[in-house]
Design an enzyme around this catalytic site. Structure first.
Site, short mmCIF file in Angstrom:
data_model
loop_
_atom_site.label_atom_id
_atom_site.label_comp_id
_atom_site.label_asym_id
_atom_site.label_seq_id
_atom_site.Cartn_x
_atom_site.Cartn_y
_atom_site.Cartn_z
CG ASP A 170 -2.09 0.96 1.09
OD1 ASP A 170 -3.10 0.66 0.42
OD2 ASP A 170 -1.96 2.04 1.69
CG HIS A 204 -4.49 -3.81 -0.49
ND1 HIS A 204 -3.70 -3.29 -1.50
CD2 HIS A 204 -4.52 -2.83 0.47
CE1 HIS A 204 -3.29 -2.08 -1.18
NE2 HIS A 204 -3.76 -1.78 0.01
CE1 TYR A 222 -5.35 7.03 -0.06
CE2 TYR A 222 -5.08 7.26 2.30
CZ TYR A 222 -5.24 6.47 1.20
OH TYR A 222 -5.28 5.10 1.33
#
Length: 384
Positions: free
Chosen positions: A175, A362, A306
C-alpha cells in the site's frame, strides 16, 4: 531514542464503551452484499462483540511484548518496533505499512523474519527488523506538520535507519508502504540493498502516471479490468481523503462505529475473503486495528496523508530508466487490485525477482505471511 510502551488510560476505554452503547444506528436494506457500503447487521454484530467480548488490554500486552521506541525526526514523532535478528549476520530490514493498516499488520512476519531458526528456517536469513508507524498514523502522533506524504516519508526512513546505525538496509512495503519503498529504490539506491513490495503503482500516480493500455498483453486484460473497476467503484475514500480529509476526520474521530465502518469495509473489499472478511481477519484482528486508530486519534492525520500526496506530487530525482534503480523484488497476489502489466514493470523497475501466488489480496503480510516471508528471504539472501 526512548523506549515506548502502550498504556491507554481507563478513562479512554470507559468513554469508548459509552459511545458504543449509545450508537444511533442507521437504517439499512437491500445491502446484503455490501453494495451500498458497510453492512449494518454485520457491524452491529462486531460492535456487540466490541462491547462484551473484546479485551483491549490483552492485545495491548501482546504489542508491548515487542521492543518499541519513539524518536523525533524533523520535528515529527516516529514510533517503531525494533527486533534484533537471531543469526550470524542479521540484515537490517524496514517494513512499511499503508492505510487502513497499522504497524501491527506485520505481526505475523516479525518472528519468522527476525528468528528464522525458531520458525523452520535458516538462521543465516535473519533480519534486524524496524517496523515503524507512518507519520500521523497510530503512535507516530500527534503530527503537526503539513506536506508529509510517501516520498517525504522515505527520507524520514533513511534518517531513522541512520539513527539506528544502519548505513545501508533492505526495505519492504505494501500500500503506501510499497510507494515509500519504491521511492527509496529511486531516490536512495545507494542506501538500500534492494526493495521488495507487493503492490505496483507508478510513483507519479497522483500526477496521472498510470500504465498505458498498450502496456497490457492480451492475457492481462483481467488485470486491467480489475484496476479500472477499482478506480470506478472503490476509490471514493481516496477522493475524499485527497481533497477534504478534515471533514471525514471530524466524523470518524467522534464515532467509533463510524471509524469501524470506514475501515472494515476496506478490509473486506480489498482482501481475498470472497465476501467473508472473517476468513482473513478475526473480530479481534479487525478491532485491534480500529483501536489503534481510535486510541491515538490518528484517523485525521492518516487521511491527510492522501491530501499531501495529491497536493505535493512526487518529483523524480533522475529521468533514467528504470525509474526504480535499486534491485526490485515483487510478490504478486491475485486479489491485489494494484498490479501492473509485466511489460511496464520490466521497464519501470530494476526487476530481479517476481513471484506469483495462488491466493491473497491487498493485506499481504497478514493474509499470506508465509509467502511474503519466503519471498523476502529469497530476494535478500544474496544482497548486502
Amino acid at each position: 531514542m526512548e523506549t515506548f510502551r502502550i498504556d491507554v488510560s481507563d478513562e479512554v476505554l470507559v468513554d469508548l464503551q459509552t459511545r458504543l452503547k449509545r450508537t444511533r444506528w442507521v437504517d439499512d436494506f437491500a445491502n446484503e452484499s455490501w453494495q451500498y457500503g458497510t453492512n449494518t447487521a454485520y457491524l452491529q454484530e462486531l460492535v456487540d462483540y466490541w462491547i462484551a467480548g473484546y479485551d483491549w488490554r490483552q492485545h495491548e500486552s501482546a504489542i508491548n511484548a515487542y521492543p518499541q521506541f519513539r524518536t523525533e525526526i524533523d520535528g515529527m514523532p516516529i514510533h517503531f518496533v525494533h527486533v534484533r535478528g537471531k543469526g550470524p549476520h542479521p540484515k537490517p530490514l524496514i517494513l512499511s505499512h499503508g492505510w487502513p493498516w497499522t504497524f501491527w499488520e506485520y505481526r505475523k512476519v516479525i518472528g519468522p523474519l527476525s528468528d528464522p531458526g525458531a520458525h523452520g528456517g535458516n538462521p543465516a536469513d535473519a533480519f534486524d527488523l524496524v517496523v515503524p508507524s507512518l507519520p500521523g498514523y497510530g503512535f507516530s502522533t500527534p503530527l503537526r506538520k503539513t506536506g508529509v506524504n510517501f516520498w517525504r516519508t522515505s527520507e524520514l526512513w533513511v534518517k531513522l535507519m541512520e539513527r539506528l546505525g544502519y548505513s545501508r538496509f533492505a526495505a519492504h512495503g505494501a500500500d503506501w508502504g510499497a510507494l515509500i519503498t519504491a521511492d527509496l529504490g529511486h531516490r536512495y539506491p545507494q542506501r538500500v540493498t534492494g526493495v521488495h513490495f507487493s503492490m505496483m503503482l507508478p510513483l507519479d500516480l497522483f500526477s496521472g502516471g498510470l500504465p498505458a493500455p498498450e502496456d497490457y498483453d492480451a492475457d492481462e486484460a483481467p488485470m486491467a479490468a480489475r484496476l479500472q473497476n477499482f478506480f470506478a467503484t472503490e476509490s471514493a475514500y481516496s477522493a475524499l481523503q485527497s481533497t477534504k480529509p478534515q471533514t471525514i476526520a471530524l466524523a470518524l474521530n467522534d464515532s467509533p462505529v463510524g471509524l469501524a465502518a470506514w475501515i472494515v469495509e476496506k478490509q473486506r473489499s480489498w482482501s481475498d475473503c470472497n465476501g467473508d472478511v472473517e476468513t482473513r481477519f478475526s473480530k479481534d484482528d479487525l478491532l485491534t486495528t480500529i483501536m489503534i486508530y481510535w486510541v491515538t486519534q490518528s484517523c485525521g492525520t492518516s487521511a491527510r496523508y492522501y491530501y499531501e500526496a495529491a497536493h505535493h506530487p512526487w518529483k523524480p530525482v533522475h529521468d533514467r530508466m528504470p525509474v526504480v534503480e535499486a534491485p526490485v523484488g515483487i510478490s504478486v497476489l491475485p486479489e491485489e487490485v494494484c498490479s501492473a502489466p509485466r511489460r511496464w514493470a520490466k521497464r519501470y523497475y530494476n526487476l530481479q525477482q517476481k513471484r506469483h501466488h495462488a491466493s491473497g489480496g491487498h493485506f499481504t503480510a497478514w493474509e499470506e505471511p508465509q509467502a511474503i516471508v519466503t519471498d523476502i528471504r529469497d530476494f535478500f539472501r544474496l544482497r548486502s
